[in-house]
Design a protein around this motif. Structure first.
Motif, PDB file in Angstrom:
ATOM      1  N   TYR A 155      30.548  25.690  85.471  1.00 49.21           N
ATOM      2  CA  TYR A 155      30.328  26.109  84.081  1.00 49.21           C
ATOM      3  C   TYR A 155      31.420  25.554  83.192  1.00 49.21           C
ATOM      4  CZ  TYR A 155      34.201  29.456  83.866  1.00 49.21           C
ATOM      5  OH  TYR A 155      35.457  30.010  83.816  1.00 49.21           O
ATOM      6  N   LEU A 156      31.105  25.476  81.909  1.00 49.80           N
ATOM      7  CA  LEU A 156      32.070  25.105  80.875  1.00 49.80           C
ATOM      8  C   LEU A 156      31.916  26.071  79.717  1.00 49.80           C
ATOM      9  CD1 LEU A 156      31.633  21.235  80.707  1.00 49.80           C
ATOM     10  CD2 LEU A 156      33.865  22.341  80.667  1.00 49.80           C
ATOM     11  N   ARG A 157      33.038  26.516  79.178  1.00 49.12           N
ATOM     12  CA  ARG A 157      33.031  27.326  77.946  1.00 49.12           C
ATOM     13  C   ARG A 157      33.845  26.559  76.899  1.00 49.12           C
ATOM     14  NH1 ARG A 157      34.394  31.934  79.842  1.00 49.12           N
ATOM     15  NH2 ARG A 157      32.430  33.056  79.560  1.00 49.12           N
ATOM     16  N   PHE A 158      33.284  26.437  75.703  1.00 50.87           N
ATOM     17  CA  PHE A 158      33.986  25.652  74.681  1.00 50.87           C
ATOM     18  C   PHE A 158      33.552  26.048  73.277  1.00 50.87           C
ATOM     19  CE2 PHE A 158      30.227  23.357  76.220  1.00 50.87           C
ATOM     20  CZ  PHE A 158      29.542  23.053  75.048  1.00 50.87           C
ATOM     21  N   ASP A 159      34.455  25.791  72.335  1.00 59.69           N
ATOM     22  CA  ASP A 159      34.094  25.742  70.921  1.00 59.69           C
ATOM     23  C   ASP A 159      34.302  24.285  70.521  1.00 59.69           C
ATOM     24  OD1 ASP A 159      36.910  25.786  70.872  1.00 59.69           O
ATOM     25  OD2 ASP A 159      36.965  27.847  70.154  1.00 59.69           O
TER      26      ASP A 159
END
Length: 382
Positions: free
Chosen positions: A21-25
């Motif tokens: 997974y990747l979490r980003f703004d």
């Protein structure tokens, strides 16, 4: 806005995560295996990408234009529009607007326009000045009447107009009076690249160049008694080599040979694309010269190749097809090497704190979606 993509195979540029997974703004906040994933209240949108692959956004350091536009036109709004199309349709999230051999006035006009476009579109990370300090013997599609030896005063002026955005310059080191020009470039963080050059191996050894423009094309070729530009590039570990992986500029077997000799750490995919990329085949233009696009090839009326209409995802798939390299190696050649060579510290790998530049690919490695600084783009034909 915070975005999460999950259950994808992720090539970060340093490792492969099978179910990740990747979490980003605008920047990457977290990356890892799904075993470490925990949903947050602050997550605005979540995409399940099971069966798909995520790679770092592509970096093209040699592209003149596309979609009906050209960097030499010097129109900031059009350059911005062109680069947006490259991001959406090709996954290019870092771009060096590339000029060509033209009059001093036309080059100056382009510098101003590109600089202005970069204030609108941060995907534009630099300028590649291809010519006019090249050799008429290997001019390719560079108009001969504007070819000249290094003019340091003119080059300094262009770099000032560009706000110091010139990051790469293609030149012929066999020209006289190169020493001061080379020193200026190194002092200002500009990578020296040999291209459109008749330099011998001895002359290459004397130069300060660490990059070769479109390997094999428009340069003194490899021969048994004179390695030339091509042989030097293949022999020297410190040389980065661009490659146009379309099988027209360079046959597939020769791309494989370069890969076997240079390895994935010293090759960089480029498109060398021109105005006609993304447009219907037919008549186009490059530097005031008529270009005929047919069968995915762009040629001058004399038959010489005139840049390409290659799109970056095709180059990415082709390098795997032609060389048998891994996706991880293709990622190095599409993103990681460029970021390292040109000190693009926020680019090239998917790591916490870096810009959220990433491409989503399907099982056939076709581009499905791009995130640039966290903003979503979809190919126009989807």
């Amino acid at each position: 806005m915070t975005t999460v993509v999950k259950h994808a195979t992720i090539y970060t540029g340093t490792e492969k995560i099978e179910d990740g997974y990747l979490r980003f703004d605008q920047q990457i906040q977290a990356v890892g295996p799904m075993a470490d994933y925990h949903p947050l209240v602050s997550d605005d949108q979540v995409f399940d990408l099971a069966g798909q692959t995520i790679v770092p956004g592509f970096i093209d350091v040699h592209s003149h234009g596309g979609y009906g536009f050209d960097a030499m036109d010097g129109n900031a709004d059009e350059i911005d529009q062109m680069v947006q199309k490259m991001t959406a349709n090709e996954g290019v999230t870092s771009y060096f607007a590339t000029t060509m051999t033209q009059s001093h006035e036309n080059i100056a006009h382009a510098m101003v326009g590109i600089k202005k476009a970069a204030t609108k579109n941060p995907v534009i990370q630099g300028i590649h000045l291809e010519g006019p300090f090249v050799s008429p013997l290997f001019k390719g599609a560079q108009p001969e009447k504007y070819i000249e030896g290094p003019d340091l005063k003119a080059f300094e002026h262009w770099n000032e107009l560009a706000g110091g955005m010139i990051k790469l310059v293609t030149y012929a080191p066999e020209n006289a009076n190169c020493a001061a020009f080379e020193r200026y470039c190194l002092a200002h963080g500009i990578v020296l690249s040999v291209g459109h050059s008749n330099a011998t191996r001895a002359q290459m050894k004397q130069s300060l160049a660490t990059h070769v423009t479109h390997l094999y094309n428009a340069q003194r070729e490899l021969k048994h008694r004179e390695p030339g530009v091509t042989g030097h590039a293949l022999l020297e570990d410190n040389i980065y080599t661009e490659i146009i992986a379309d099988s027209f500029h360079v046959y597939a077997d020769m791309i494989k040979l370069a890969y076997q000799l240079k390895g994935a750490d010293k090759m960089e995919l480029v498109t060398d694309s021109m105005r006609a990329k993304g447009m219907p085949e037919g008549v186009s233009e490059l530097g005031g010269q008529k270009v005929i696009v047919q069968d995915q090839q762009a040629r001058l009326e004399n038959g010489h190749l005139a840049g390409s209409v290659l799109q970056f995802p095709n180059a990415f798939r082709n390098i795997i097809k032609f060389t048998g390299c891994s996706i991880a190696d293709a990622v190095k050649m599409a993103s990681g090497n460029q970021a390292r060579e040109f000190n693009l510290t926020q680019k090239g790998t998917l790591e916490v704190g870096k810009d959220a530049d990433l491409n989503v690919l399907d099982s056939e490695l076709n581009l499905v979606q791009t995130f640039s600084f966290g903003r979503s783009f979809n190919p126009e034909n989807n």
